[in-house]
Scaffold this motif. Structure first.
Motif, mmCIF file in Angstrom:
data_model
loop_
_atom_site.group_PDB
_atom_site.id
_atom_site.type_symbol
_atom_site.label_atom_id
_atom_site.label_comp_id
_atom_site.label_asym_id
_atom_site.label_seq_id
_atom_site.Cartn_x
_atom_site.Cartn_y
_atom_site.Cartn_z
ATOM 1 N N VAL A 256 0.867 -1.212 0.116
ATOM 2 C CA VAL A 256 -0.072 0.052 0.033
ATOM 3 C C VAL A 256 0.846 1.185 -0.038
ATOM 4 O O VAL A 256 0.729 1.944 -0.775
ATOM 5 C CB VAL A 256 -1.061 0.122 1.276
ATOM 6 C CG1 VAL A 256 -1.802 1.263 1.166
ATOM 7 C CG2 VAL A 256 -1.892 -0.954 1.177
ATOM 8 N N ALA A 257 1.747 1.164 0.887
ATOM 9 C CA ALA A 257 2.781 2.486 0.968
ATOM 10 C C ALA A 257 3.454 2.554 -0.377
ATOM 11 O O ALA A 257 3.719 3.842 -0.842
ATOM 12 C CB ALA A 257 3.811 2.288 2.069
ATOM 13 N N HIS A 258 3.852 1.519 -1.136
ATOM 14 C CA HIS A 258 4.782 1.702 -2.281
ATOM 15 C C HIS A 258 3.701 2.258 -3.303
ATOM 16 O O HIS A 258 4.344 3.257 -4.059
ATOM 17 C CB HIS A 258 5.149 0.092 -2.842
ATOM 18 C CG HIS A 258 5.837 0.127 -3.932
ATOM 19 N ND1 HIS A 258 7.187 0.377 -4.225
ATOM 20 C CD2 HIS A 258 5.371 -0.062 -5.291
ATOM 21 C CE1 HIS A 258 7.656 0.286 -5.316
ATOM 22 N NE2 HIS A 258 6.636 -0.061 -5.890
ATOM 23 N N ALA A 259 2.603 1.972 -3.395
ATOM 24 C CA ALA A 259 1.647 2.570 -4.137
ATOM 25 C C ALA A 259 1.344 4.178 -3.891
ATOM 26 O O ALA A 259 1.384 5.101 -4.792
ATOM 27 C CB ALA A 259 0.379 1.861 -4.221
ATOM 28 N N LEU A 260 1.189 4.517 -2.907
ATOM 29 C CA LEU A 260 1.032 5.900 -2.335
ATOM 30 C C LEU A 260 2.192 6.584 -2.680
ATOM 31 O O LEU A 260 2.130 7.674 -3.040
ATOM 32 C CB LEU A 260 0.544 5.853 -0.836
ATOM 33 C CG LEU A 260 -0.869 5.445 -0.728
ATOM 34 C CD1 LEU A 260 -1.280 5.697 0.680
ATOM 35 C CD2 LEU A 260 -1.904 6.177 -1.569
ATOM 36 N N ALA A 261 3.406 6.077 -2.325
ATOM 37 C CA ALA A 261 4.556 6.732 -2.701
ATOM 38 C C ALA A 261 4.838 7.124 -4.220
ATOM 39 O O ALA A 261 5.091 8.329 -4.585
ATOM 40 C CB ALA A 261 5.895 5.910 -2.277
ATOM 41 N N THR A 275 -9.578 4.690 1.683
ATOM 42 C CA THR A 275 -10.805 3.781 1.988
ATOM 43 C C THR A 275 -10.397 2.383 1.624
ATOM 44 O O THR A 275 -9.312 2.194 0.704
ATOM 45 C CB THR A 275 -11.889 4.511 1.386
ATOM 46 O OG1 THR A 275 -13.018 3.904 1.670
ATOM 47 C CG2 THR A 275 -11.772 4.499 -0.253
ATOM 48 N N GLY A 276 -11.278 1.427 1.680
ATOM 49 C CA GLY A 276 -11.036 0.091 1.509
ATOM 50 C C GLY A 276 -10.472 -0.751 2.555
ATOM 51 O O GLY A 276 -10.230 -0.447 3.495
ATOM 52 N N GLY A 277 -10.681 -2.208 2.306
ATOM 53 C CA GLY A 277 -10.635 -2.702 3.394
ATOM 54 C C GLY A 277 -9.255 -3.186 3.891
ATOM 55 O O GLY A 277 -9.053 -3.766 5.097
ATOM 56 N N LEU A 278 -8.148 -2.635 2.916
ATOM 57 C CA LEU A 278 -6.671 -2.866 3.434
ATOM 58 C C LEU A 278 -6.566 -1.771 4.302
ATOM 59 O O LEU A 278 -5.379 -2.048 5.339
ATOM 60 C CB LEU A 278 -5.895 -2.831 2.546
ATOM 61 C CG LEU A 278 -5.915 -4.084 1.274
ATOM 62 C CD1 LEU A 278 -5.059 -3.650 0.015
ATOM 63 C CD2 LEU A 278 -5.764 -5.206 1.915
ATOM 64 N N LEU A 279 -7.214 -0.762 4.467
ATOM 65 C CA LEU A 279 -7.063 0.368 5.421
ATOM 66 C C LEU A 279 -8.234 0.574 6.165
ATOM 67 O O LEU A 279 -8.719 1.734 6.409
ATOM 68 C CB LEU A 279 -6.522 1.588 4.624
ATOM 69 C CG LEU A 279 -5.098 1.513 3.920
ATOM 70 C CD1 LEU A 279 -4.891 2.727 2.951
ATOM 71 C CD2 LEU A 279 -4.323 1.274 5.073
ATOM 72 N N GLU A 286 -1.391 4.436 9.873
ATOM 73 C CA GLU A 286 -0.359 4.647 10.783
ATOM 74 C C GLU A 286 0.900 4.078 10.167
ATOM 75 O O GLU A 286 2.216 4.558 9.975
ATOM 76 C CB GLU A 286 -0.429 4.614 12.328
ATOM 77 C CG GLU A 286 -1.315 5.698 12.483
ATOM 78 C CD GLU A 286 -0.749 7.110 12.534
ATOM 79 O OE1 GLU A 286 0.236 7.294 12.449
ATOM 80 O OE2 GLU A 286 -1.623 7.844 12.216
ATOM 81 N N GLN A 287 0.717 2.756 9.920
ATOM 82 C CA GLN A 287 1.663 2.012 9.359
ATOM 83 C C GLN A 287 2.239 2.547 7.987
ATOM 84 O O GLN A 287 3.480 2.661 7.755
ATOM 85 C CB GLN A 287 1.681 0.473 9.213
ATOM 86 C CG GLN A 287 1.746 -0.311 10.654
ATOM 87 C CD GLN A 287 1.308 -1.665 10.299
ATOM 88 O OE1 GLN A 287 0.187 -2.336 9.958
ATOM 89 N NE2 GLN A 287 2.418 -2.629 10.400
ATOM 90 N N VAL A 288 1.611 2.962 7.326
ATOM 91 C CA VAL A 288 1.675 3.208 5.954
ATOM 92 C C VAL A 288 2.301 4.683 5.783
ATOM 93 O O VAL A 288 3.196 4.925 5.267
ATOM 94 C CB VAL A 288 0.359 3.258 4.965
ATOM 95 C CG1 VAL A 288 0.605 4.134 3.761
ATOM 96 C CG2 VAL A 288 -0.008 1.958 4.747
#
Length: 344
Positions: A256-261, A275-279, A286-288
């Motif tokens: 997830v963080a890789h995608a947002l980066a 939004t969404g089930g992974l978050l 916070e991890q992301v």
């Protein structure tokens, strides 16, 4: 009857569509129009039924000032969106006033929803609400030149949805990608045209997608593929390849963080709404955030928010897109125009 004139009508509409009641002086201050122009334009809007008197405000020295507001029954928008839930097709049909109030709503679940059925069901809704002046529809896929493709409901692919709706409904129609509409609704909700805003959806077991508003417009790219971060190569299986949909399963904060980066470095948004089930928990977000702050200079990491329900953003985007058309191309929108009204 003398036609309503731009740009004064546009300025007053934008102000009144935000809701609330205002005096002529307040409308003049908010729009920058002269009192005389406000008065003349309000007279035109009163004749068509677009505004209503809303009582009076009492000031000092016994003075009173008439208040005006948008008529929520005048030319509302037929707004609808389709989605898929555990294999079922879900159609949500609403009627929205120009201020965003839901005047009517229903939800239908179907085993399949092809283009002809969708158009017929929206035609039925329009016949039940003949006062509707426009149709605005959200699709979980690409809508280019009015035609649907790459849709989560594959039976809608190839549907010339805008042309079919306009023939069936007899009013102007628009259709757009669901993420584009949701992020536009969020952008309008924030009310700051200078902000760059991203919506990021991370469902479980599905490639995620993002949508971004920059300079007041959705960033779509050449083929409306912009924001499809689920295709960004990542070393999920020991090699730099595009993740499979099943790779997006809990827990996968680094993916997830890789995608947002990628979004942060390419578009530098002020805020990302996730939004969404992974978050679905604050701890996951916070991890992301911690990972982003390790990779990217902290001052460029945007504010991250999380919401479970984006229905209000969705409806807000559907309405805002329709009202943008009403402002930019008013002659395409039918008006309820009684022959006479009282002067105000």
């Amino acid at each position: 009857m003398k036609p309503l004139l731009e740009p004064s009508i546009s300025a007053l509409r934008r102000t009144l569509w935000k809701g609330g009641a205002h005096t002529k002086r307040e409308l003049s201050d908010l729009t920058g129009l002269s009192i005389a122009t406000v008065n003349a334009t309000l007279n035109d809007m009163n004749r068509t039924g677009e505004i209503l008197a809303a009582g009076a405000r009492h000031g000092g020295a016994g003075r009173t000032a008439q208040l005006y507001r948008a008529n929520e029954a005048f030319s509302p928008v037929l707004a609808a969106h389709v989605d898929i839930d555990r294999g079922a097709r879900v159609l949500v049909r609403t009627v929205l006033s120009v201020t965003g109030r839901v005047l009517n709503r229903d939800e239908t679940r179907l085993p399949e929803l092809d283009g002809a059925t969708l158009v017929r069901l929206l035609g039925d809704w329009r016949r039940s609400h003949p006062e509707s002046a426009q149709a605005s529809v959200g699709i979980p896929g690409i809508v280019a030149e009015g035609v649907v493709s790459h849709c989560d409901l594959p039976e809608l692919n190839g549907t010339d949805i805008v042309a079919d709706l306009e023939r069936e409904l007899g009013v102007p129609a628009l259709a757009a990608n669901d993420m584009h509409l949701k992020v536009y609704g969020f952008f309008r909700e924030l009310g700051d045209a200078k902000k760059t805003v991203t919506l990021a959806n991370f469902p479980v077991g599905v490639r995620p997608g993002t949508a971004t508003i920059a300079n007041g417009a959705v960033v779509t790219g050449a083929g409306q593929f912009a924001g499809m971060v689920g295709f960004i190569p990542a070393g999920t299986r020991g090699a730099l390849t595009a993740p499979d949909p099943e790779d997006f399963s809990k827990p996968c904060p680094e993916l997830v963080a890789h995608a947002l980066a990628a979004v942060v470095t390419a578009l530098n948004p002020d805020i990302i709404l996730c939004t969404g089930g992974l978050l679905d928990e604050d701890a996951a977000l916070e991890q992301v955030r911690d990972m982003l702050e390790k990779w990217i200079p902290k001052e460029f990491v945007p504010h991250l928010e999380r919401r479970d329900d984006l229905e209000n953003c969705y409806l807000g985007g559907l309405l805002a897109r329709a009202l943008d058309v009403r402002i930019s191309d008013p002659l395409s929108i039918g008006r309820l125009a009684p022959e006479e009204g009282s002067r105000i």
